[in-house]
Design an enzyme around this catalytic site. Structure first.
Site, PDB file in Angstrom:
ATOM      1  CG  PHE A 177      37.269  40.853  48.884  1.00 31.65           C
ATOM      2  CD1 PHE A 177      38.118  41.544  49.738  1.00 31.65           C
ATOM      3  CD2 PHE A 177      36.226  40.123  49.438  1.00 31.65           C
ATOM      4  CE1 PHE A 177      37.941  41.490  51.118  1.00 31.65           C
ATOM      5  CE2 PHE A 177      36.044  40.060  50.814  1.00 31.65           C
ATOM      6  CZ  PHE A 177      36.898  40.747  51.647  1.00 31.65           C
TER       7      PHE A 177
ATOM      8  NE  ARG B 146      40.481  39.905  40.367  1.00 30.13           N
ATOM      9  CZ  ARG B 146      40.769  38.839  39.613  1.00 30.13           C
ATOM     10  NH1 ARG B 146      42.009  38.561  39.293  1.00 30.13           N
ATOM     11  NH2 ARG B 146      39.807  38.051  39.155  1.00 30.13           N
TER      12      ARG B 146
ATOM     13  CE  LYS C 268      38.196  46.582  49.789  1.00 33.24           C
ATOM     14  NZ  LYS C 268      37.964  46.053  48.469  1.00 33.24           N
TER      15      LYS C 268
ATOM     16  CB  ALA D  43      59.225  45.240  39.724  1.00 39.00           C
ATOM     17  N   GLY D  44      57.561  47.609  38.506  1.00 38.42           N
ATOM     18  CA  GLY D  44      57.389  48.560  37.416  1.00 38.42           C
ATOM     19  C   GLY D  44      57.093  49.931  37.986  1.00 38.42           C
TER      20      GLY D  44
ATOM     21  CB  CYS E 181      41.005  50.208  45.681  1.00 37.88           C
ATOM     22  SG  CYS E 181      39.390  50.239  44.880  1.00 37.88           S
TER      23      CYS E 181
ATOM     24  NE  ARG F 215      38.393  55.818  40.674  1.00 39.60           N
ATOM     25  CZ  ARG F 215      37.626  54.981  41.380  1.00 39.60           C
ATOM     26  NH1 ARG F 215      37.058  55.406  42.496  1.00 39.60           N
ATOM     27  NH2 ARG F 215      37.414  53.749  40.969  1.00 39.60           N
TER      28      ARG F 215
HETATM   29  C1  UGA Z   1      42.144  46.161  44.157  1.00 37.85           C
HETATM   30  C2  UGA Z   1      42.193  44.753  44.774  1.00 37.85           C
HETATM   31  O1  UGA Z   1      43.021  43.913  43.987  1.00 37.85           O
HETATM   32  C3  UGA Z   1      40.786  44.177  44.850  1.00 37.85           C
HETATM   33  O2  UGA Z   1      40.805  42.900  45.486  1.00 37.85           O
HETATM   34  C4  UGA Z   1      39.903  45.134  45.648  1.00 37.85           C
HETATM   35  O3  UGA Z   1      38.558  44.680  45.729  1.00 37.85           O
HETATM   36  C5  UGA Z   1      39.915  46.488  44.974  1.00 37.85           C
HETATM   37  O4  UGA Z   1      41.263  46.991  44.907  1.00 37.85           O
HETATM   38  C6  UGA Z   1      39.068  47.417  45.792  1.00 37.85           C
HETATM   39  O5  UGA Z   1      39.418  47.695  46.938  1.00 37.85           O
HETATM   40  O6  UGA Z   1      37.981  47.776  45.332  1.00 37.85           O
HETATM   41  P1  UGA Z   1      41.961  47.078  41.652  1.00 37.85           P
HETATM   42  O7  UGA Z   1      42.129  48.445  42.232  1.00 37.85           O
HETATM   43  O8  UGA Z   1      40.900  46.843  40.631  1.00 37.85           O
HETATM   44  O9  UGA Z   1      41.690  46.009  42.822  1.00 37.85           O
HETATM   45  O10 UGA Z   1      43.333  46.715  40.953  1.00 37.85           O
HETATM   46  P2  UGA Z   1      44.525  45.657  41.159  1.00 37.85           P
HETATM   47  O11 UGA Z   1      44.380  44.581  40.183  1.00 37.85           O
HETATM   48  O12 UGA Z   1      44.659  45.296  42.584  1.00 37.85           O
HETATM   49  O13 UGA Z   1      45.758  46.559  40.722  1.00 37.85           O
HETATM   50  C7  UGA Z   1      46.104  47.717  41.484  1.00 37.85           C
HETATM   51  C8  UGA Z   1      47.324  48.375  40.932  1.00 37.85           C
HETATM   52  O14 UGA Z   1      48.467  47.592  41.216  1.00 37.85           O
HETATM   53  C9  UGA Z   1      47.336  48.617  39.429  1.00 37.85           C
HETATM   54  O15 UGA Z   1      47.815  49.925  39.182  1.00 37.85           O
HETATM   55  C10 UGA Z   1      48.302  47.582  38.911  1.00 37.85           C
HETATM   56  O16 UGA Z   1      48.946  47.992  37.732  1.00 37.85           O
HETATM   57  C11 UGA Z   1      49.279  47.487  40.066  1.00 37.85           C
HETATM   58  N1  UGA Z   1      50.017  46.207  40.141  1.00 37.85           N
HETATM   59  C12 UGA Z   1      49.352  45.035  40.315  1.00 37.85           C
HETATM   60  C13 UGA Z   1      51.413  46.210  40.042  1.00 37.85           C
HETATM   61  O17 UGA Z   1      52.045  47.270  39.898  1.00 37.85           O
HETATM   62  N2  UGA Z   1      52.082  45.019  40.115  1.00 37.85           N
HETATM   63  C14 UGA Z   1      51.446  43.842  40.294  1.00 37.85           C
HETATM   64  O18 UGA Z   1      52.134  42.801  40.367  1.00 37.85           O
HETATM   65  C15 UGA Z   1      50.044  43.849  40.390  1.00 37.85           C
END
Ligand code: UGA
Length: 437
Positions: free
Chosen positions: A149, A151, A208, A256-257, A264, A334
């Site tokens: 999990f 990040r 997952k 939001a954005g 992932c 990616r």
């Molecule tokens: C995500 C999950 O959060 C991890 O728990 C998981 O292990 C991982 O995928 C995976 O499957 O390997 P990650 O891809 O590193 O982690 O990134 P996140 O922090 O989840 O962010 C994902 C995207 O959502 C980013 O582009 C971020 O900018 C966006 N985001 C996040 C938003 O647009 N708004 C938010 O409030 C939060």
């Protein structure tokens, strides 16, 4: 324990180095000689805070080695499979070629009692299928599924101190033994009271994908509210703050954005929807296709806002794009919304100058047609419009007065709603957030 990690990408490289940091003896294996060469020299092949440090210390201790030869996995007691499961070309489903190859590649090198542990994100049913392959091999090895999990940007911390551990194990004595082996691998985290969920293969696989589906849904929910806020003249940021005070909802992942990207969430929700169709339950998660659509619309919206703000005349306008990585503290592009927006604006004839503290090299490889500047000031110089798409700390901290002296026109679109509209407007800027009046 003696551990092998097959696949040294984001997941595997961090896992290998973290396991060595915890005191295990680890060999990381990958087919890419460039990656193995870098890792063997103690260099992280991608940007991840803290990874370089634990790589160097573990290499020095002699507990961490890397190889391109899967035969070097022989002698390890636990073999983690951490290879990629990308989206299939032209389809929503996941491509399991690398997972199958890793498991089949390990079989000739296993000893009786070895444990193969799947970490890759796979469609539900994959572990049961692979368990049959392992059983038929007559090696006496067992398969477990132990999803990850972590990040990006927090990968080392998330691996060493995870918020939970999930073991998908077979029933009976083999499952008991697999649990004991995994408990030994994760002894340090368990001593720190990390909750452990022991379950069957299918549940572990589903945990997952459902976790990522939930997170993606949460982000698209707030982005859907942003779409409504845009037409109603409301402010989605205040809305998120207000609903987030309800502990049942929570404020995290309600930003939001321009939406989510990365290696992932986008591919995982698509693969989940595809797998549900195969299982005859497509309708149960068909909303994920809507979650995906809402997310992709945010990129369209961002591009439209730039075009509108330029009065419809984009051709030859200089657009400073702040950010290329899919999120801050990462060089990963990616499925990055930031890179996508830059490419689309370039396609409309704008002179895009994009910048990012870490993601320029990866962006150049994919889209050499874009203009790049390593220095933020160079990107901003003479810009007709500024577009913030990845909320790196440096961009959040920009001084509107100082930036105002660099650009041609003081117009900024904040694709992550992280700047203070009052301060920017006070400095003479036309400020537009996403889902904000
Ligand atoms: C995500 C999950 O959060 C991890 O728990 C998981 O292990 C991982 O995928 C995976 O499957 O390997 P990650 O891809 O590193 O982690 O990134 P996140 O922090 O989840 O962010 C994902 C995207 O959502 C980013 O582009 C971020 O900018 C966006 N985001 C996040 C938003 O647009 N708004 C938010 O409030 C939060």
């Amino acid at each position: 324990m003696r551990i092998s990690v097959i696949g040294c990408g984001y997941l595997g490289a961090v896992h290998a180095a973290s396991m060595a940091e915890l005191g295990h003896e680890v060999i990381g294996i990958d087919v890419d000689p460039g990656k193995i060469e870098a890792l063997s020299a103690g260099k992280a092949p991608f940007f991840e805070p803290g990874l370089g440090d634990i790589l160097t210390s573990s290499m020095k201790s002699g507990r961490l080695r890397f190889s391109t030869d899967i035969a070097d996995a022989k002698g390890a007691q636990v073999h983690f499979v951490a290879v990629g499961t990308p989206q299939k070309r032209g389809e929503n489903a996941a491509d399991l070629t690398y997972v199958d190859a890793a498991v089949n590649g390990l079989l000739p090198h296993l000893n009786e009692g070895d444990l193969i542990v799947g970490k890759s994100t796979v469609p539900v049913g994959t572990a049961a299928r692979l368990a049959e392959v392992v059983a038929a091999s007559g090696t006496g090895a067992t398969l477990a599924w132990n999803p990850e999990f972590l990040r990006e940007g927090f990968a080392v911390k998330d691996t060493i101190s995870p918020d939970r551990l999930v073991y998908g194990v077979p029933a009976g004595a083999a499952g008991e033994r697999a649990k004991d082996q995994l408990d030994e691998v994760y002894a340090a985290a368990i001593a720190n009271e990390t909750p452990v969920v022991v379950t069957d293969y299918a549940t572990a696989e589903l945990v997952k994908v459902s976790a990522n589906a939930f997170l993606a849904t949460k982000i698209s929910f707030i982005n859907a509210m942003a779409e409504i806020a845009e037409v109603a003249g409301a402010d989605v940021t205040s809305l998120a703050d207000a609903i987030g005070y309800d502990a049942r909802i929570g404020r995290r992942f309600l930003n939001a954005g321009v939406g989510f990207g990365g290696g992932c969430l986008p591919k995982d929700i698509r693969a989940f929807a595809a797998r549900a169709e195969e299982l005859g339950r497509g309708e149960s998660v068909r909303f994920l296709l809507e979650v995906d659509a809402i997310n992709m619309r945010r990129r369209d919206r961002m591009v439209d806002m730039v075009v509108e703000s330029l009065g419809g005349q984009v051709y030859q306008k200089k657009v400073a794009v702040l950010g290329l990585a899919f999120k801050p503290d990462s060089d990963d592009v990616r499925d990055s919304p930031a890179l996508d927006v830059a490419v689309r604006l370039n396609g409309l004839g704008a002179r895009v100058i994009a910048t990012d503290p870490e993601a320029i090299p990866n962006s150049i490889r994919l889209h050499p047609q874009l203009g790049f500047a390593t220095d933020t000031h160079d990107a901003l110089h003479d810009a007709d419009i500024v577009v913030l798409v990845t909320e790196w700390k440096d961009y959040r901290a920009l001084d509107p007065v100082e930036v105002g002296e660099l650009v041609r026109d003081k117009v900024i679109i904040d694709g992550r709603n992280v700047l203070d509209p009052v301060a920017w407007r006070a400095a003479g800027w036309t400020y537009r957030g996403m889902g904000r009046p």
